[in-house]
Design a protein around this motif. Structure first.
Motif, PDB file in Angstrom:
ATOM      1  N   LEU A  27       0.817  -1.207   0.000  1.00 60.54           N
ATOM      2  CA  LEU A  27       0.000   0.000   0.000  1.00 60.54           C
ATOM      3  C   LEU A  27       0.853   1.260   0.000  1.00 60.54           C
ATOM      4  O   LEU A  27       0.431   2.303  -0.489  1.00 60.54           O
ATOM      5  N   ASP A  28       2.035   1.167   0.559  1.00 59.14           N
ATOM      6  CA  ASP A  28       2.932   2.327   0.634  1.00 59.14           C
ATOM      7  C   ASP A  28       4.259   1.939   0.002  1.00 59.14           C
ATOM      8  O   ASP A  28       5.099   1.299   0.636  1.00 59.14           O
ATOM      9  N   LYS A  29       4.449   2.309  -1.228  1.00 61.66           N
ATOM     10  CA  LYS A  29       5.647   1.929  -1.983  1.00 61.66           C
ATOM     11  C   LYS A  29       6.665   3.061  -2.059  1.00 61.66           C
ATOM     12  O   LYS A  29       7.543   3.053  -2.925  1.00 61.66           O
ATOM     13  N   GLY A  30       6.573   4.004  -1.165  1.00 61.48           N
ATOM     14  CA  GLY A  30       7.502   5.126  -1.194  1.00 61.48           C
ATOM     15  C   GLY A  30       8.937   4.687  -0.971  1.00 61.48           C
ATOM     16  O   GLY A  30       9.213   3.698  -0.300  1.00 61.48           O
ATOM     17  N   SER A  31       9.856   5.448  -1.530  1.00 63.88           N
ATOM     18  CA  SER A  31      11.277   5.125  -1.405  1.00 63.88           C
ATOM     19  C   SER A  31      11.913   5.726  -0.159  1.00 63.88           C
ATOM     20  O   SER A  31      13.064   5.422   0.162  1.00 63.88           O
ATOM     21  N   GLN A  32      11.165   6.577   0.542  1.00 70.30           N
ATOM     22  CA  GLN A  32      11.705   7.217   1.735  1.00 70.30           C
ATOM     23  C   GLN A  32      11.780   6.225   2.895  1.00 70.30           C
ATOM     24  O   GLN A  32      10.952   5.332   3.009  1.00 70.30           O
ATOM     25  N   ARG A  33      12.771   6.403   3.765  1.00 70.94           N
ATOM     26  CA  ARG A  33      12.949   5.515   4.900  1.00 70.94           C
ATOM     27  C   ARG A  33      12.524   6.161   6.208  1.00 70.94           C
ATOM     28  O   ARG A  33      12.398   5.480   7.217  1.00 70.94           O
ATOM     29  N   ARG A  34      12.313   7.450   6.203  1.00 75.30           N
ATOM     30  CA  ARG A  34      11.878   8.118   7.427  1.00 75.30           C
ATOM     31  C   ARG A  34      10.398   7.812   7.684  1.00 75.30           C
ATOM     32  O   ARG A  34       9.584   7.875   6.762  1.00 75.30           O
ATOM     33  N   PRO A  35      10.032   7.509   8.931  1.00 74.75           N
ATOM     34  CA  PRO A  35       8.636   7.176   9.234  1.00 74.75           C
ATOM     35  C   PRO A  35       7.644   8.272   8.840  1.00 74.75           C
ATOM     36  O   PRO A  35       6.547   7.973   8.375  1.00 74.75           O
ATOM     37  N   VAL A  36       8.029   9.545   9.022  1.00 72.03           N
ATOM     38  CA  VAL A  36       7.103  10.639   8.706  1.00 72.03           C
ATOM     39  C   VAL A  36       6.828  10.739   7.214  1.00 72.03           C
ATOM     40  O   VAL A  36       5.825  11.326   6.805  1.00 72.03           O
ATOM     41  N   LYS A  37       7.709  10.188   6.413  1.00 71.68           N
ATOM     42  CA  LYS A  37       7.538  10.221   4.966  1.00 71.68           C
ATOM     43  C   LYS A  37       6.714   9.037   4.456  1.00 71.68           C
ATOM     44  O   LYS A  37       6.409   8.971   3.272  1.00 71.68           O
ATOM     45  N   ARG A  38       6.378   8.108   5.348  1.00 66.50           N
ATOM     46  CA  ARG A  38       5.594   6.935   4.947  1.00 66.50           C
ATOM     47  C   ARG A  38       4.390   6.819   5.888  1.00 66.50           C
ATOM     48  O   ARG A  38       4.363   5.975   6.787  1.00 66.50           O
ATOM     49  N   PRO A  39       3.413   7.681   5.721  1.00 65.46           N
ATOM     50  CA  PRO A  39       2.311   7.774   6.688  1.00 65.46           C
ATOM     51  C   PRO A  39       1.454   6.516   6.779  1.00 65.46           C
ATOM     52  O   PRO A  39       0.985   6.167   7.864  1.00 65.46           O
ATOM     53  N   ILE A  40       1.217   5.823   5.668  1.00 62.54           N
ATOM     54  CA  ILE A  40       0.343   4.644   5.704  1.00 62.54           C
ATOM     55  C   ILE A  40       0.976   3.533   6.524  1.00 62.54           C
ATOM     56  O   ILE A  40       0.377   2.982   7.458  1.00 62.54           O
ATOM     57  N   THR A  41       2.211   3.188   6.180  1.00 55.53           N
ATOM     58  CA  THR A  41       2.911   2.117   6.896  1.00 55.53           C
ATOM     59  C   THR A  41       3.097   2.460   8.366  1.00 55.53           C
ATOM     60  O   THR A  41       2.849   1.638   9.254  1.00 55.53           O
ATOM     61  N   THR A  42       3.532   3.697   8.638  1.00 56.67           N
ATOM     62  CA  THR A  42       3.756   4.127  10.015  1.00 56.67           C
ATOM     63  C   THR A  42       2.461   4.133  10.813  1.00 56.67           C
ATOM     64  O   THR A  42       2.417   3.702  11.978  1.00 56.67           O
ATOM     65  N   GLY A  43       1.377   4.605  10.189  1.00 57.85           N
ATOM     66  CA  GLY A  43       0.092   4.657  10.877  1.00 57.85           C
ATOM     67  C   GLY A  43      -0.429   3.275  11.240  1.00 57.85           C
ATOM     68  O   GLY A  43      -0.909   3.050  12.356  1.00 57.85           O
ATOM     69  N   ILE A  44      -0.322   2.323  10.305  1.00 52.74           N
ATOM     70  CA  ILE A  44      -0.783   0.957  10.569  1.00 52.74           C
ATOM     71  C   ILE A  44       0.031   0.329  11.694  1.00 52.74           C
ATOM     72  O   ILE A  44      -0.510  -0.320  12.594  1.00 52.74           O
ATOM     73  N   MET A  45       1.344   0.533  11.666  1.00 53.90           N
ATOM     74  CA  MET A  45       2.203  -0.056  12.691  1.00 53.90           C
ATOM     75  C   MET A  45       1.933   0.550  14.063  1.00 53.90           C
ATOM     76  O   MET A  45       1.829  -0.175  15.067  1.00 53.90           O
ATOM     77  N   LEU A  46       1.774   1.873  14.139  1.00 54.30           N
ATOM     78  CA  LEU A  46       1.494   2.513  15.426  1.00 54.30           C
ATOM     79  C   LEU A  46       0.138   2.075  15.973  1.00 54.30           C
ATOM     80  O   LEU A  46      -0.011   1.834  17.182  1.00 54.30           O
ATOM     81  N   LEU A  47      -0.851   1.951  15.101  1.00 55.91           N
ATOM     82  CA  LEU A  47      -2.173   1.499  15.538  1.00 55.91           C
ATOM     83  C   LEU A  47      -2.110   0.076  16.081  1.00 55.91           C
ATOM     84  O   LEU A  47      -2.715  -0.235  17.114  1.00 55.91           O
ATOM     85  N   ALA A  48      -1.357  -0.793  15.393  1.00 57.16           N
ATOM     86  CA  ALA A  48      -1.236  -2.181  15.835  1.00 57.16           C
ATOM     87  C   ALA A  48      -0.529  -2.276  17.188  1.00 57.16           C
ATOM     88  O   ALA A  48      -0.993  -2.966  18.105  1.00 57.16           O
ATOM     89  N   ILE A  49       0.587  -1.561  17.332  1.00 56.43           N
ATOM     90  CA  ILE A  49       1.354  -1.613  18.587  1.00 56.43           C
ATOM     91  C   ILE A  49       0.538  -1.044  19.746  1.00 56.43           C
ATOM     92  O   ILE A  49       0.475  -1.632  20.841  1.00 56.43           O
ATOM     93  N   THR A  50      -0.130   0.088  19.518  1.00 52.44           N
ATOM     94  CA  THR A  50      -0.938   0.713  20.566  1.00 52.44           C
ATOM     95  C   THR A  50      -2.081  -0.204  20.992  1.00 52.44           C
ATOM     96  O   THR A  50      -2.364  -0.357  22.190  1.00 52.44           O
TER      97      THR A  50
END
Length: 258
Positions: A124-147
């Motif tokens: 869903l998020d194929k961005g080339s950036q490695r910073r979490p703020v630059k990949r909102p979909i992946t970061t959001g799903i992971m934070l939601l799962a961990i929380t």
């Protein structure tokens, strides 16, 4: 075969004659931004995994998981709990929208969607950036799962009175006794009682016979007439064998009392 300056022979027409060896790309122009997957990135992953694995092993050796008492199918007051890594799902099933008539949603649908989202996150998020703020979909799903996992686990643990549970379900240590398996009493026991009470009197379908405080006559009466969940007529031997059985059980318990 081509004529000209020299000759080139190709054994397989699918392979180009000027094919270059598989040389890893040079990432020196992008310091700190990217690197070769093998061996650089994969080696780092292995090292981090090894550190966590060793840490878990040390923790399990230093603080072994406590065991509870032997399972008793007749104890209807006992409430089983899953292992700690499933406590968040256990807590999730307690909510009205995920339990009762909707248990299928709580047990299969919701966990399936959650883990499916984690699996699909890279697609869903194929961005080339490695910073979490630059990949909102992946970061959001992971934070939601961990929380969600941390909160549900905390809620599940907070509802359990661990001190009372530990005290009520303290494992019963069996005293060390020496069973004379060559005796006549054990031969009778092996023929009539071993299927329920275990080959070392440790219990099984029936309760343990080590630590019981019964006389010879009381044991004979129980063997014939039954008690509790044990029906009458279980013992089929002669009076002599009944006497040998009762004396054998009493002698074992005399050892346990010493």
């Amino acid at each position: 075969m081509h004529k000209g300056k020299g000759m080139k022979f190709v054994g397989d027409s699918r392979i180009k004659a000027d094919r270059q060896p598989n040389i890893p790309k040079d990432y020196s122009e992008y310091p700190g931004r990217t690197e070769a997957f093998w061996p650089n990135f994969l080696l780092k992953e292995w090292l981090v995994g090894a550190v966590f694995l060793v840490g878990f092993l040390v923790m399990t050796l230093a603080e072994p998981a406590p065991l509870e008492k032997m399972a008793d199918p007749t104890d209807t007051t006992y409430i089983p709990l899953p292992d700690w890594y499933f406590l968040f799902l256990y807590q999730f099933l307690k909510y009205e929208f995920a339990g009762g008539n909707y248990v299928l949603i709580g047990a299969i649908v919701a966990p399936g969607l959650a883990f499916g989202a984690l699996l699909l996150a890279p697609f869903l998020d194929k961005g080339s950036q490695r910073r979490p703020v630059k990949r909102p979909i992946t970061t959001g799903i992971m934070l939601l799962a961990i929380t969600s996992v941390i909160w549900l686990t905390y809620e599940s643990v907070a509802e359990v009175d661990w001190e009372t549970r530990t005290e009520q379900n303290k494992p019963v240590l069996q005293p060390e006794v020496e069973i004379d398996k060559e005796s006549d009493g054990y031969a009778v026991f092996n023929k009539s009682c071993v299927s329920c009470h275990g080959d070392n009197l440790q219990g099984g379908v029936g309760p343990t016979l080590i630590g019981v405080d019964y006389s010879v006559e009381e044991i004979k009466k129980i063997a014939v007439e039954g008690t509790g969940d044990m029906p009458s007529g279980q013992f089929k031997g002669s009076d002599e064998e009944l006497q040998q059985l009762a004396e054998f059980i009493v002698s074992v318990n005399e050892q346990a009392d010493e």
